[in-house]
Design an enzyme around this catalytic site. Sequence first.
Site, short mmCIF file in Angstrom:
data_model
loop_
_atom_site.label_atom_id
_atom_site.label_comp_id
_atom_site.label_asym_id
_atom_site.label_seq_id
_atom_site.Cartn_x
_atom_site.Cartn_y
_atom_site.Cartn_z
N GLY A 9 -3.40 -6.00 9.42
CA GLY A 9 -3.70 -4.82 9.00
C GLY A 9 -3.86 -3.79 10.05
N LYS B 290 -1.52 7.08 16.08
CA LYS B 290 -2.94 7.47 15.63
C LYS B 290 -3.31 5.87 15.17
CE LYS B 290 -0.81 8.19 11.05
NZ LYS B 290 -0.59 9.22 10.20
N ASP C 183 5.86 2.83 13.11
CA ASP C 183 6.21 4.22 12.73
C ASP C 183 6.63 5.27 13.57
OD1 ASP C 183 6.00 3.57 10.10
OD2 ASP C 183 4.06 5.05 9.76
N GLY D 39 1.02 -1.15 -0.02
CA GLY D 39 0.15 -0.18 -0.06
C GLY D 39 0.88 1.16 -0.19
N GLY E 100 1.54 4.74 1.91
CA GLY E 100 1.18 5.86 2.97
C GLY E 100 1.58 7.23 2.87
N ASP F 265 3.38 10.47 16.40
CA ASP F 265 2.49 10.19 15.22
C ASP F 265 1.62 9.21 15.62
OD1 ASP F 265 1.39 10.94 12.97
OD2 ASP F 265 2.74 9.98 11.66
N GLU G 166 9.34 -5.39 10.95
CA GLU G 166 8.83 -6.38 11.21
C GLU G 166 7.53 -6.52 10.20
OE1 GLU G 166 6.62 -8.71 14.93
OE2 GLU G 166 7.71 -6.98 15.17
N THR H 244 -3.72 14.26 9.95
CA THR H 244 -4.22 13.73 11.22
C THR H 244 -4.14 14.66 12.28
OG1 THR H 244 -1.77 13.12 11.78
CG2 THR H 244 -3.04 11.43 10.80
N ASN I 120 -1.39 3.91 12.83
CA ASN I 120 0.11 3.42 13.13
C ASN I 120 0.06 2.40 14.18
OD1 ASN I 120 1.44 4.80 11.35
ND2 ASN I 120 1.69 6.52 12.69
P1 AMP Z 1 1.81 3.33 5.73
O1 AMP Z 1 2.77 4.10 4.98
O2 AMP Z 1 2.27 2.94 7.21
O3 AMP Z 1 0.72 4.20 5.80
O4 AMP Z 1 1.16 1.88 5.14
C1 AMP Z 1 1.01 1.71 3.77
C2 AMP Z 1 0.35 0.01 3.87
O5 AMP Z 1 1.23 -0.59 4.24
C3 AMP Z 1 -0.73 0.13 4.82
O6 AMP Z 1 -1.67 -0.68 4.09
C4 AMP Z 1 -0.27 -0.41 5.98
O7 AMP Z 1 -1.19 -1.56 6.60
C5 AMP Z 1 0.81 -1.66 5.11
N1 AMP Z 1 1.81 -1.60 6.15
C6 AMP Z 1 2.76 -0.66 6.66
N2 AMP Z 1 3.71 -1.14 7.56
C7 AMP Z 1 3.45 -2.44 7.52
C8 AMP Z 1 3.95 -3.82 8.37
N3 AMP Z 1 4.93 -3.63 9.08
N4 AMP Z 1 3.48 -4.80 8.19
C9 AMP Z 1 2.31 -5.09 7.32
N5 AMP Z 1 1.84 -4.10 6.52
C10 AMP Z 1 2.54 -3.01 6.72
#
Ligand code: AMP
Length: 454
Positions: A259, A301, A320, A182, A184, A299, A254, A339, A304
């Site tokens: 989700g 939320k 994060d 995904g 972010g 941060d 990790e 946020t 996170n």
């Molecule tokens: P973010 O940049 O943290 O908003 O993450 C973007 C996408 O990657 C979101 O769908 C998160 O759920 C997924 N994601 C981020 N970090 C992890 C992680 N450590 N394990 C599994 N999915 C992650």
Amino acid sequence: MASSGSSAGTGTGTGSSGTGGSAATGSSADTVSTQRTEPECESQDSRGDGEARVAPWGIIIPITEGFHSMELVNTEYSFGRDFNCDYIFPDNDAQRYRTYSSRHFHIFLNGDPFIQDDSMNGTYMNGNLLSRDEKVVLPNYATIALGGAEHHVLTFCNLMHQDGHKFPDGLRDRYMIAKELGTGVFGRVFLAFRVGSLERVAIKMIPKQDLALQEVPTTNVKAEAEILQQLVHPGIVRFLEACDSEEAFFIVLEYADGGELSQWLKRRRVLCEKTSKFVFYQIVLAVHYLNEQGVIHRDLKLQNVLLASTDEEPLVKVTDFGLARIAGEQSVARTLCGTLHYLAPEVFDVGKSRAGYGKAVDCWALGVILFWCLSGRSPFVECPAGTSMAEQIRSRRVVFDPQVWATISQSARDLVTHLLTVDPSRRCTTQQALQHPWLQDPEMKMKVQRLWEG
Ligand code: AMP
């Protein structure tokens, strides 16, 4: 640089001999640009035997207990009960085992990956029964079920896509990039597998061009990463390593399978008080640990907080933290624009540098998270014609909707109120939150302890 202590991985597979014999072409390694600048990541021989590693074109990941993971290097692999198969099914469930064929299906590479059913009781791909002997393209992340559409046993992961070339050599030597999870606020996140152990990890790619020019590239990534690597707690997503290239920062984390807490909450709308307590207690412990280690999240939320599994009562993990240390203060400030809900009142004070704020900002965010879990909404509501969000937060104009809060205990509400205290010096700390009567629940604590022990 990094050593993994994560337990989220899969077991290493066996049987990579294959029947086709020839090494696959078209792996992500083939798409490497020779123009790339040298990254700061340490590169190492992942097998430790000095021999060049053949990059796999795919990975088989187990979904059901007893099945194992396997790298796909050769052009064809057979799957079944028979000991001559490249992948031999486990016999830990006798009833199921009887429904598996000696040779149930095979996967092969012919430009694209294909699957072909060879069974008596059927092979299902993404819920669809495959016609016997028909060759079907096997898509990335397809689930494979045996003998019934619901008996999912394996997932196929295609490693031949183009994203790999964006990663520095030092990372691609040690991680196989599987798919994008995904995007972010910071950038894109990829699922990857550690070479050798096939442990799953998440890799965040934060493009430098997106970050504030005046600040970011001065970060000493290695030094900051070493600090964050020291943080080990069951309630936080383990920071495994970080490096950067000219274009981007790369942060290896990790992998958390369940989700985001925000999505979980959205599906349920609200969490009952019991579940809120179970989840919130874990978050407070994690934030308490981080604060004790001198790390202020800043941060915090619902997005996170990740779930480690899809279980009804999952282990939750805060993520994060410390990204500002790697990608720069401004990058975190940028995410905060989206946020506002979680921002402590002192953050709005004009003239203060955000870096100067203390742990109390995390406690305010904890108050917002708890409010959200219990009621299904933010304590501060955006109303274009009315008081601005910043003004609501500074004056702590919290809307406790009587209809929603009528069924919630006074004790839970009391903890929310103490966390959402405008004066940071009088705000409830994580230590005080942990001692609050609402969280004194031995049964809930025992459950968390059991989850932590694995
Ligand atoms: P973010 O940049 O943290 O908003 O993450 C973007 C996408 O990657 C979101 O769908 C998160 O759920 C997924 N994601 C981020 N970090 C992890 C992680 N450590 N394990 C599994 N999915 C992650």
